[in-house]
Design a protein around this motif. Structure first.
Motif, PDB file in Angstrom:
ATOM      1  N   ALA A  28       0.754  -0.912  -0.205  1.00  0.00           N
ATOM      2  CA  ALA A  28       0.050   0.197   0.499  1.00  0.00           C
ATOM      3  C   ALA A  28       1.207   0.932  -0.257  1.00  0.00           C
ATOM      4  N   SER A  29       0.922   1.884  -1.019  1.00  0.00           N
ATOM      5  CA  SER A  29       1.479   3.666  -1.213  1.00  0.00           C
ATOM      6  C   SER A  29       1.505   4.520   0.194  1.00  0.00           C
ATOM      7  N   PHE A  30       0.253   4.080   0.682  1.00  0.00           N
ATOM      8  CA  PHE A  30       1.013   4.847   2.168  1.00  0.00           C
ATOM      9  C   PHE A  30      -0.552   4.901   3.638  1.00  0.00           C
ATOM     10  N   SER A  31      -0.049   5.336   4.518  1.00  0.00           N
ATOM     11  CA  SER A  31      -0.854   4.359   5.333  1.00  0.00           C
ATOM     12  C   SER A  31      -2.196   4.695   5.268  1.00  0.00           C
ATOM     13  N   ILE A  32      -2.720   5.545   5.169  1.00  0.00           N
ATOM     14  CA  ILE A  32      -4.410   5.680   4.949  1.00  0.00           C
ATOM     15  C   ILE A  32      -4.990   4.202   4.520  1.00  0.00           C
ATOM     16  N   LEU A  33      -4.396   4.358   3.163  1.00  0.00           N
ATOM     17  CA  LEU A  33      -4.940   2.921   1.930  1.00  0.00           C
ATOM     18  C   LEU A  33      -4.353   2.075   2.790  1.00  0.00           C
ATOM     19  N   GLY A  34      -2.736   1.469   3.631  1.00  0.00           N
ATOM     20  CA  GLY A  34      -2.525   0.346   4.122  1.00  0.00           C
ATOM     21  C   GLY A  34      -3.539  -0.581   4.959  1.00  0.00           C
ATOM     22  N   ASP A  35      -3.874   0.524   6.299  1.00  0.00           N
ATOM     23  CA  ASP A  35      -5.059   0.343   7.100  1.00  0.00           C
ATOM     24  C   ASP A  35      -7.005   0.150   6.303  1.00  0.00           C
ATOM     25  N   MET A  36      -6.833   0.371   4.961  1.00  0.00           N
ATOM     26  CA  MET A  36      -7.864  -0.011   4.433  1.00  0.00           C
ATOM     27  C   MET A  36      -8.018  -0.962   3.748  1.00  0.00           C
ATOM     28  N   VAL A  37      -6.296  -1.416   2.890  1.00  0.00           N
ATOM     29  CA  VAL A  37      -5.793  -3.081   2.791  1.00  0.00           C
ATOM     30  C   VAL A  37      -6.202  -4.119   4.011  1.00  0.00           C
ATOM     31  N   GLY A  72       8.644  -7.499  -4.617  1.00  0.00           N
ATOM     32  CA  GLY A  72       8.297  -9.476  -4.098  1.00  0.00           C
ATOM     33  C   GLY A  72       6.629  -9.411  -3.684  1.00  0.00           C
ATOM     34  N   ALA A  73       5.820  -7.957  -4.107  1.00  0.00           N
ATOM     35  CA  ALA A  73       4.951  -7.578  -3.470  1.00  0.00           C
ATOM     36  C   ALA A  73       4.100  -9.163  -4.427  1.00  0.00           C
ATOM     37  N   LYS A  74       2.810  -9.151  -4.646  1.00  0.00           N
ATOM     38  CA  LYS A  74       1.593  -9.956  -5.640  1.00  0.00           C
ATOM     39  C   LYS A  74       0.326  -9.207  -6.105  1.00  0.00           C
ATOM     40  N   LEU A  75       0.506  -7.764  -5.459  1.00  0.00           N
ATOM     41  CA  LEU A  75      -0.799  -6.447  -5.355  1.00  0.00           C
ATOM     42  C   LEU A  75      -0.128  -5.570  -4.819  1.00  0.00           C
ATOM     43  N   LEU A  76      -0.422  -4.559  -6.099  1.00  0.00           N
ATOM     44  CA  LEU A  76       0.977  -3.224  -5.498  1.00  0.00           C
ATOM     45  C   LEU A  76      -0.553  -2.166  -5.363  1.00  0.00           C
ATOM     46  N   VAL A  77      -1.632  -1.367  -4.512  1.00  0.00           N
ATOM     47  CA  VAL A  77      -2.194  -0.331  -4.210  1.00  0.00           C
ATOM     48  C   VAL A  77      -2.080   1.342  -3.815  1.00  0.00           C
ATOM     49  N   VAL A  78      -2.020   1.883  -5.049  1.00  0.00           N
ATOM     50  CA  VAL A  78      -2.270   2.976  -5.011  1.00  0.00           C
ATOM     51  C   VAL A  78      -3.129   4.099  -4.568  1.00  0.00           C
ATOM     52  N   ASN A  79      -3.101   5.334  -4.632  1.00  0.00           N
ATOM     53  CA  ASN A  79      -4.446   6.559  -4.396  1.00  0.00           C
ATOM     54  C   ASN A  79      -4.797   6.697  -6.267  1.00  0.00           C
ATOM     55  N   GLY A  80      -3.758   6.951  -6.642  1.00  0.00           N
ATOM     56  CA  GLY A  80      -3.772   7.587  -8.046  1.00  0.00           C
ATOM     57  C   GLY A  80      -4.577   8.903  -7.493  1.00  0.00           C
ATOM     58  N   LEU A  81      -4.643   9.460  -9.195  1.00  0.00           N
ATOM     59  CA  LEU A  81      -5.072  11.336  -9.417  1.00  0.00           C
ATOM     60  C   LEU A  81      -4.118  11.729  -8.865  1.00  0.00           C
ATOM     61  N   GLY A  82      -2.693  10.639  -9.454  1.00  0.00           N
ATOM     62  CA  GLY A  82      -1.915  12.179  -9.461  1.00  0.00           C
ATOM     63  C   GLY A  82      -0.857  12.358  -7.866  1.00  0.00           C
ATOM     64  N   PHE A  83      -1.052  11.193  -6.888  1.00  0.00           N
ATOM     65  CA  PHE A  83      -0.892  11.602  -5.536  1.00  0.00           C
ATOM     66  C   PHE A  83       0.653  11.250  -5.557  1.00  0.00           C
ATOM     67  N   GLU A  84       1.191  10.051  -5.806  1.00  0.00           N
ATOM     68  CA  GLU A  84       2.420   8.936  -5.455  1.00  0.00           C
ATOM     69  C   GLU A  84       2.077   9.409  -7.006  1.00  0.00           C
ATOM     70  N   GLY A  85       3.215  10.578  -7.118  1.00  0.00           N
ATOM     71  CA  GLY A  85       4.355  10.577  -8.447  1.00  0.00           C
ATOM     72  C   GLY A  85       5.579   9.606  -8.539  1.00  0.00           C
TER      73      GLY A  85
END
Length: 308
Positions: A28-37, A72-85
């Motif tokens: 997960a790219s950042f902590s808020i997404l990490g919690d959701m995932v 080593g990941a099997k899935l990458l979860v990002v926010n999108g909308l240009g957040f993680e440049g």
């Protein structure tokens, strides 16, 4: 201790590492997404969060450990909308070719308008190009529901055997978020109309304001890399005085000196700390997304409610 009990304990100890090794490795790219995932994935996944609690994803610089984790990941979860440049660069460095879930897919993006002084809040400096779009969509809890459904779909595809678990976890989480959304609407609606204007450090609360009836101003743009100009600060101070804005707020990812400067030159009070782009540490007031929204609601209503 009888032999059967000893054998059972040994079996549990032996199975522990194997079970952990069998978990789906998800980034997960950042902590808020990490919690959701983590909420959706439960015990079937092992989540690695790149930008941790109180971290600023706008200015993050990936580390060699991040490269190894993504590889080593099997899935990458990002926010999108240009957040993680920086994410494309990180994925390329790691050689990652696996699936990517963009959590914000399906969200109605909030476009950023140019300010009166000509300061364009759309960042376009390479790694931080928002293309005129506000990436902080999670601040509207209705959008968080979309995030969770996208995360569940991504996990379903990456680990079909876990689909029933992921879908059940997501369904329970969505119900909790829908109740939280109603809670936010009720709390903000109780505030008088003339006390619904606030100042924050950077423009991260646009979705929250649009959803729950607040008008928000910020001396900086949607990215924390954007430096407030003298004209920005002067405009904010002028508007605080003209509109009698009751409170200004610091953010957990930002240096508070600019907000303190504005407070010192106006009659507005510093209403407290809001969580915008990152959760708090586990022992803080906002260790989960739900806690973060509740903390922000409480901080806002306490500061903005009419004083006796």
């Amino acid at each position: 201790m009888n032999r059967l009990l000893v054998a059972s304990l040994l079996a549990i100890l032996a199975a522990g590492p194997a079970l952990a090794a069998d978990r789906l490795p998800v980034i997960a790219s950042f902590s808020i997404l990490g919690d959701m995932v983590a909420r959706v994935g439960g015990d079937r996944i092992a989540v690695t969060t790149l930008v941790g609690p109180d971290g600023d994803a706008h200015v993050y610089e990936p580390t060699p450990d991040d490269v190894k984790a993504v590889a080593g990941a099997k899935l990458l979860v990002v926010n999108g909308l240009g957040f993680e440049g920086w994410m494309d660069r990180l994925a390329e460095a790691s050689g990652y070719k696996g699936p990517v879930t963009v959590a914000s897919n399906g969200v109605a993006p909030r476009e950023m308008a140019e300010e009166e002084d000509g300061h364009d809040h759309a960042e376009a400096d390479g790694d931080h190009d928002h293309h005129g779009v506000d990436p902080h969509a999670w601040q509207d809890v209705a959008n968080a529901v979309i995030y969770v459904k996208n995360i569940a779909a991504g996990l379903d595809a990456a680990d079909p055997e876990g689909k029933a678990t992921y879908d059940a976890n997501a369904s329970a989480y969505v119900a909790e978020l829908e109740a939280l959304d109603a809670e936010a609407r009720t709390a903000m609606a109780a505030l008088p109309a003339d006390r619904r204007k606030i100042i924050t450090s950077h423009d991260a609360f646009g979705y929250f304001g649009a959803a729950y009836g607040l008008e928000l101003l910020a001396p900086e743009g949607v990215s924390t890399e954007s430096e407030a100009s003298a004209a920005d600060v002067a405009r904010i101070i002028r508007q605080i005085r003209e509109d009698a804005i009751p409170a200004i707020f610091v953010e957990n990812i930002k240096d508070r000196r600019l907000i303190d400067q504005i407070a010192a030159e106006t009659d507005a009070v510093v209403g407290g700390e809001l969580y915008t782009d990152a959760l708090s540490a586990k022992n803080g007031p906002a260790p989960t997304y739900v806690d973060m929204i509740r903390h922000n609601i409480g901080t806002l209503t306490e500061a903005l409610a009419p004083k006796p």
